[in-house]
Design a protein around this motif. Structure first.
Motif, mmCIF file in Angstrom:
data_model
loop_
_atom_site.group_PDB
_atom_site.id
_atom_site.type_symbol
_atom_site.label_atom_id
_atom_site.label_comp_id
_atom_site.label_asym_id
_atom_site.label_seq_id
_atom_site.Cartn_x
_atom_site.Cartn_y
_atom_site.Cartn_z
ATOM 1 N N ALA A 46 0.838 -1.201 0.000
ATOM 2 C CA ALA A 46 0.000 0.000 0.000
ATOM 3 C C ALA A 46 0.876 1.256 0.000
ATOM 4 C CB ALA A 46 -0.933 -0.010 1.211
ATOM 5 N N LEU A 47 1.939 1.260 0.793
ATOM 6 C CA LEU A 47 2.868 2.394 0.813
ATOM 7 C C LEU A 47 3.503 2.612 -0.551
ATOM 8 C CD1 LEU A 47 4.591 1.882 4.250
ATOM 9 C CD2 LEU A 47 3.685 4.057 3.424
ATOM 10 N N ARG A 58 13.001 9.410 -4.454
ATOM 11 C CA ARG A 58 13.418 8.826 -3.183
ATOM 12 C C ARG A 58 13.652 9.903 -2.115
ATOM 13 N NH1 ARG A 58 17.298 4.975 -5.068
ATOM 14 N NH2 ARG A 58 15.568 3.683 -5.664
ATOM 15 N N ALA A 59 14.301 10.996 -2.477
ATOM 16 C CA ALA A 59 14.618 12.049 -1.501
ATOM 17 C C ALA A 59 13.343 12.688 -0.955
ATOM 18 C CB ALA A 59 15.515 13.107 -2.141
ATOM 19 N N ASP A 60 12.380 12.976 -1.827
ATOM 20 C CA ASP A 60 11.120 13.568 -1.379
ATOM 21 C C ASP A 60 10.331 12.593 -0.517
ATOM 22 O OD1 ASP A 60 11.808 15.818 -2.795
ATOM 23 O OD2 ASP A 60 10.464 15.404 -4.487
ATOM 24 N N ALA A 61 10.323 11.330 -0.900
ATOM 25 C CA ALA A 61 9.617 10.312 -0.111
ATOM 26 C C ALA A 61 10.229 10.219 1.281
ATOM 27 C CB ALA A 61 9.676 8.961 -0.811
ATOM 28 N N ALA A 62 11.550 10.272 1.363
ATOM 29 C CA ALA A 62 12.233 10.201 2.653
ATOM 30 C C ALA A 62 11.824 11.374 3.547
ATOM 31 C CB ALA A 62 13.742 10.179 2.451
ATOM 32 N N LYS A 63 11.737 12.580 2.965
ATOM 33 C CA LYS A 63 11.338 13.761 3.742
ATOM 34 C C LYS A 63 9.916 13.625 4.250
ATOM 35 C CE LYS A 63 14.327 17.117 1.481
ATOM 36 N NZ LYS A 63 14.392 18.254 0.559
ATOM 37 N N VAL A 64 8.999 13.230 3.370
ATOM 38 C CA VAL A 64 7.594 13.115 3.752
ATOM 39 C C VAL A 64 7.402 12.036 4.813
ATOM 40 C CG1 VAL A 64 5.299 12.448 2.912
ATOM 41 C CG2 VAL A 64 6.709 14.006 1.575
ATOM 42 N N ASN A 90 2.426 3.819 10.678
ATOM 43 C CA ASN A 90 2.751 5.231 10.886
ATOM 44 C C ASN A 90 3.200 5.896 9.580
ATOM 45 O OD1 ASN A 90 2.102 5.404 13.612
ATOM 46 N ND2 ASN A 90 4.106 4.649 14.246
ATOM 47 N N LEU A 91 3.923 5.165 8.740
ATOM 48 C CA LEU A 91 4.331 5.711 7.448
ATOM 49 C C LEU A 91 3.108 5.979 6.565
ATOM 50 C CD1 LEU A 91 7.521 3.584 6.680
ATOM 51 C CD2 LEU A 91 7.404 5.918 7.591
ATOM 52 N N LEU A 95 1.407 9.700 4.908
ATOM 53 C CA LEU A 95 0.920 9.933 3.544
ATOM 54 C C LEU A 95 -0.586 10.221 3.540
ATOM 55 C CD1 LEU A 95 2.921 7.162 1.637
ATOM 56 C CD2 LEU A 95 3.342 9.628 1.649
ATOM 57 N N ASP A 96 -1.089 10.702 4.671
ATOM 58 C CA ASP A 96 -2.502 11.097 4.823
ATOM 59 C C ASP A 96 -3.479 9.944 4.626
ATOM 60 O OD1 ASP A 96 -1.827 13.766 5.373
ATOM 61 O OD2 ASP A 96 -1.713 14.234 3.233
ATOM 62 N N GLN A 97 -3.104 8.770 5.101
ATOM 63 C CA GLN A 97 -3.989 7.618 5.030
ATOM 64 C C GLN A 97 -4.461 7.281 6.438
ATOM 65 O OE1 GLN A 97 -4.675 6.094 1.837
ATOM 66 N NE2 GLN A 97 -3.724 8.076 1.444
ATOM 67 N N ASP A 98 -5.738 6.994 6.595
ATOM 68 C CA ASP A 98 -6.253 6.497 7.869
ATOM 69 C C ASP A 98 -5.932 5.013 7.952
ATOM 70 O OD1 ASP A 98 -7.333 8.885 8.754
ATOM 71 O OD2 ASP A 98 -9.307 8.475 7.895
#
Length: 176
Positions: A46-47, A58-64, A90-91, A95-98
């Motif tokens: 899902a992630l 990858r860099a943006d994903a790591a920050k988020v 938690n990850l 990403l704004d997922q419940d």
């Protein structure tokens, strides 16, 4: 190896019996923590679907996500030893997922209770697109291939992993 007139495909006859799987490859391979492994795989899937959908480098994903780039790389390759089920959940919230946990009594028809993960927006839903189904199956095949090689879905630091592969060895750890 075919007979004259065939296109090189093997004969349709099998010499070994075919056994139907349980639906959880980790149970089929005999892992004692199969339910947790399956849950981690589905959460990671899902992630990865969300990261791909949002086209995060990858860099943006790591920050988020609040993790290092090597952890994002490990996640994308389904090397899940460094991730607990809780951490993966938690990850997803990053990403704004419940993420909901539902506890209920098991049906009498089933011998034992189980742990399951249901992701609404990915191939786990009944009306998934063919591409979503292929993507999920591909992720499962990669995880199974890693298990068969003895890699056990574990993450090894890049330097030591490269050194082991240069020597023709692969990390073989169990029980995490």
């Amino acid at each position: 190896m075919g007979t004259k007139g065939t296109t090189g495909h093997r004969s349709a006859q099998r010499t070994e019996p075919v056994t139907r799987g349980t639906g959880n490859v980790f149970v089929d391979l005999g892992f004692s923590d199969a339910a947790v492994r399956q849950a981690k795989l589905r959460l990671a899937y899902a992630l990865n679907q969300l990261l791909a959908e949002r086209k995060f480098p990858r860099a943006d994903a790591a920050k988020v996500l609040g993790v290092t780039q090597p952890k994002v790389s490990a996640l994308r390759r389904y090397k899940l030893a460094g991730f607990s089920v809780e951490r993966l959940m938690n990850l997803l919230t990053a990403l704004d997922q419940d993420v909901e946990i539902v506890i209920r009594r098991k049906p009498r028809s089933r011998e034992s209770a189980r742990i399951g993960v249901v992701a609404e927006q990915v191939a786990l839903k009944p009306k998934a697109t063919p591409q979503e189904r292929r993507s999920y199956l591909s992720a499962t095949r990669r995880a199974v291939a890693r298990l068969r090689k003895g890699l056990d879905l574990q993450w090894t630091p890049p330097a030591s992993r490269d050194a082991l592969h240069d020597r023709g060895q692969a990390p073989r750890r169990r029980g995490r």
